[in-house]
Scaffold this motif. Structure first.
Motif, PDB file in Angstrom:
ATOM      1  N   GLU A  18      16.419 -10.749  12.949  1.00 40.47           N
ATOM      2  CA  GLU A  18      15.817 -10.687  11.803  1.00 40.47           C
ATOM      3  C   GLU A  18      14.207 -10.501  12.063  1.00 40.47           C
ATOM      4  O   GLU A  18      13.585  -9.506  11.718  1.00 40.47           O
ATOM      5  CB  GLU A  18      16.186 -11.516  10.741  1.00 40.47           C
ATOM      6  CG  GLU A  18      15.707 -11.488   9.407  1.00 40.47           C
ATOM      7  CD  GLU A  18      15.882 -12.542   8.637  1.00 40.47           C
ATOM      8  OE1 GLU A  18      15.098 -13.096   7.931  1.00 40.47           O
ATOM      9  OE2 GLU A  18      17.365 -12.827   8.416  1.00 40.47           O
ATOM     10  N   ILE A  19      13.887 -11.453  12.876  1.00 39.13           N
ATOM     11  CA  ILE A  19      12.365 -11.493  12.932  1.00 39.13           C
ATOM     12  C   ILE A  19      12.136 -10.459  13.771  1.00 39.13           C
ATOM     13  O   ILE A  19      10.831  -9.738  13.704  1.00 39.13           O
ATOM     14  CB  ILE A  19      12.164 -12.775  13.592  1.00 39.13           C
ATOM     15  CG1 ILE A  19      12.227 -13.921  12.460  1.00 39.13           C
ATOM     16  CG2 ILE A  19      10.662 -12.856  14.304  1.00 39.13           C
ATOM     17  CD1 ILE A  19      11.742 -15.497  12.739  1.00 39.13           C
ATOM     18  N   ILE A  20      12.767 -10.090  14.803  1.00 42.66           N
ATOM     19  CA  ILE A  20      12.452  -8.805  15.785  1.00 42.66           C
ATOM     20  C   ILE A  20      12.491  -7.763  15.060  1.00 42.66           C
ATOM     21  O   ILE A  20      11.428  -6.792  15.243  1.00 42.66           O
ATOM     22  CB  ILE A  20      13.670  -8.728  16.850  1.00 42.66           C
ATOM     23  CG1 ILE A  20      13.537  -9.898  18.043  1.00 42.66           C
ATOM     24  CG2 ILE A  20      13.323  -7.576  17.633  1.00 42.66           C
ATOM     25  CD1 ILE A  20      14.410  -9.941  18.971  1.00 42.66           C
ATOM     26  N   LYS A  21      13.485  -7.279  14.150  1.00 38.14           N
ATOM     27  CA  LYS A  21      13.144  -6.237  13.093  1.00 38.14           C
ATOM     28  C   LYS A  21      11.973  -6.290  12.353  1.00 38.14           C
ATOM     29  O   LYS A  21      11.336  -5.070  12.265  1.00 38.14           O
ATOM     30  CB  LYS A  21      14.436  -6.142  12.447  1.00 38.14           C
ATOM     31  CG  LYS A  21      15.619  -5.620  13.308  1.00 38.14           C
ATOM     32  CD  LYS A  21      16.944  -5.603  12.528  1.00 38.14           C
ATOM     33  CE  LYS A  21      18.196  -5.271  13.093  1.00 38.14           C
ATOM     34  NZ  LYS A  21      19.635  -5.247  12.488  1.00 38.14           N
ATOM     35  N   GLY A  27       4.578  -4.113  13.331  1.00 38.02           N
ATOM     36  CA  GLY A  27       3.872  -3.007  14.155  1.00 38.02           C
ATOM     37  C   GLY A  27       3.573  -1.646  13.407  1.00 38.02           C
ATOM     38  O   GLY A  27       2.632  -1.059  13.933  1.00 38.02           O
ATOM     39  N   ALA A  28       4.484  -1.235  13.139  1.00 36.27           N
ATOM     40  CA  ALA A  28       4.591   0.279  12.725  1.00 36.27           C
ATOM     41  C   ALA A  28       3.453   0.334  11.350  1.00 36.27           C
ATOM     42  O   ALA A  28       2.738   1.381  11.395  1.00 36.27           O
ATOM     43  CB  ALA A  28       5.882   0.691  12.141  1.00 36.27           C
ATOM     44  N   GLU A  29       3.595  -0.831  10.594  1.00 38.72           N
ATOM     45  CA  GLU A  29       2.431  -0.541   9.444  1.00 38.72           C
ATOM     46  C   GLU A  29       1.060  -0.864  10.097  1.00 38.72           C
ATOM     47  O   GLU A  29       0.110  -0.404   9.596  1.00 38.72           O
ATOM     48  CB  GLU A  29       2.811  -1.951   8.384  1.00 38.72           C
ATOM     49  CG  GLU A  29       4.201  -1.764   7.531  1.00 38.72           C
ATOM     50  CD  GLU A  29       4.531  -2.923   6.813  1.00 38.72           C
ATOM     51  OE1 GLU A  29       3.780  -4.089   7.019  1.00 38.72           O
ATOM     52  OE2 GLU A  29       5.408  -2.874   6.211  1.00 38.72           O
ATOM     53  N   MET A  56       1.837 -14.586  13.139  1.00 37.38           N
ATOM     54  CA  MET A  56       2.611 -15.583  12.562  1.00 37.38           C
ATOM     55  C   MET A  56       4.133 -15.576  12.784  1.00 37.38           C
ATOM     56  O   MET A  56       4.722 -16.436  13.415  1.00 37.38           O
ATOM     57  CB  MET A  56       2.417 -15.563  11.018  1.00 37.38           C
ATOM     58  CG  MET A  56       3.462 -16.877  10.130  1.00 37.38           C
ATOM     59  SD  MET A  56       3.330 -16.650   8.333  1.00 37.38           S
ATOM     60  CE  MET A  56       3.792 -15.244   7.838  1.00 37.38           C
ATOM     61  N   PHE A  57       4.679 -14.497  12.625  1.00 38.81           N
ATOM     62  CA  PHE A  57       6.153 -14.110  13.004  1.00 38.81           C
ATOM     63  C   PHE A  57       6.323 -13.962  14.422  1.00 38.81           C
ATOM     64  O   PHE A  57       7.584 -14.491  15.048  1.00 38.81           O
ATOM     65  CB  PHE A  57       6.656 -12.748  12.551  1.00 38.81           C
ATOM     66  CG  PHE A  57       6.999 -12.947  10.958  1.00 38.81           C
ATOM     67  CD1 PHE A  57       8.031 -13.853  10.465  1.00 38.81           C
ATOM     68  CD2 PHE A  57       6.204 -12.486   9.946  1.00 38.81           C
ATOM     69  CE1 PHE A  57       8.368 -14.065   9.020  1.00 38.81           C
ATOM     70  CE2 PHE A  57       6.463 -12.446   8.496  1.00 38.81           C
ATOM     71  CZ  PHE A  57       7.497 -13.391   8.125  1.00 38.81           C
ATOM     72  N   SER A  58       5.427 -13.610  15.166  1.00 37.99           N
ATOM     73  CA  SER A  58       5.589 -13.700  16.719  1.00 37.99           C
ATOM     74  C   SER A  58       5.585 -15.202  17.348  1.00 37.99           C
ATOM     75  O   SER A  58       6.503 -15.566  18.163  1.00 37.99           O
ATOM     76  CB  SER A  58       4.491 -13.275  17.472  1.00 37.99           C
ATOM     77  OG  SER A  58       4.298 -11.601  17.250  1.00 37.99           O
ATOM     78  N   GLY A  59       4.797 -16.185  16.536  1.00 37.42           N
ATOM     79  CA  GLY A  59       4.841 -17.455  16.807  1.00 37.42           C
ATOM     80  C   GLY A  59       6.287 -18.208  16.376  1.00 37.42           C
ATOM     81  O   GLY A  59       6.687 -18.855  17.339  1.00 37.42           O
TER      82      GLY A  59
END
Length: 153
Positions: A18-21, A27-29, A56-59
């Motif tokens: 879910e986080i990868i998606k 990234g597109a945004e 934040m989500f990468s962490g």
């Protein structure tokens, strides 16, 4: 090492996916926000917000991936009545007289249901290894607590 029941390990993998998606969408945004503004990227609120979200989500992704890499799936031992991962336990707080029922769960529980408790929770650390009839004491939230193990299933 982090211990997981099979269903919680599955939930961990789903959360990582879910986080990868979500990161792909962010990234597109980020890319879109740089194309829509005539301003430079550092004056672009849309880009700045997307970058903050991405960081934040990468962490979080790194944290969950590290946990998954150090995880071990365990099966509940249903052959005994000792408090352990996967067991349901009824405990009474001897100070208040309140009785609660919990299922001792994995290191992380993603589908939080009432009555589930991670084995790393303060109460679980006190009672793991106990049997019905045992009284255990420990500190929770800076207060000394005493618990009586009523039932272990």
């Amino acid at each position: 090492m982090y211990l997981f029941l099979e269903e919680d390990f599955k939930d961990l993998n789903e959360k990582i996916t879910e986080i990868i998606k979500l990161l792909e969408k962010i990234g597109a945004e980020m890319g879109e926000s740089t194309r829509q503004s005539s301003e430079t990227w550092h004056d672009n609120f849309g880009f700045e917000e997307a970058k903050r979200q991405h960081d934040m989500f990468s962490g979080r992704l790194n944290e969950l991936t590290d946990i998954r890499n150090k995880a071990k799936i365990v099966l509940p031992d249903l052959s005994n009545n000792t408090v352990a991962i996967g067991k349901i336990v009824v405990v009474r707080d001897e100070g208040t007289g309140e009785t609660e029922t919990y299922k001792i769960g994995s290191h992380m529980i993603f589908n939080r249901m009432h009555g589930y408790m991670s084995y790393s929770a303060p109460l679980a650390k006190i009672i793991i290894g106990s049997k019905a009839g045992d009284t255990k004491e420990g500190e929770i939230g800076g207060k000394k607590k005493i618990f009586k193990i009523i039932t272990v299933i």
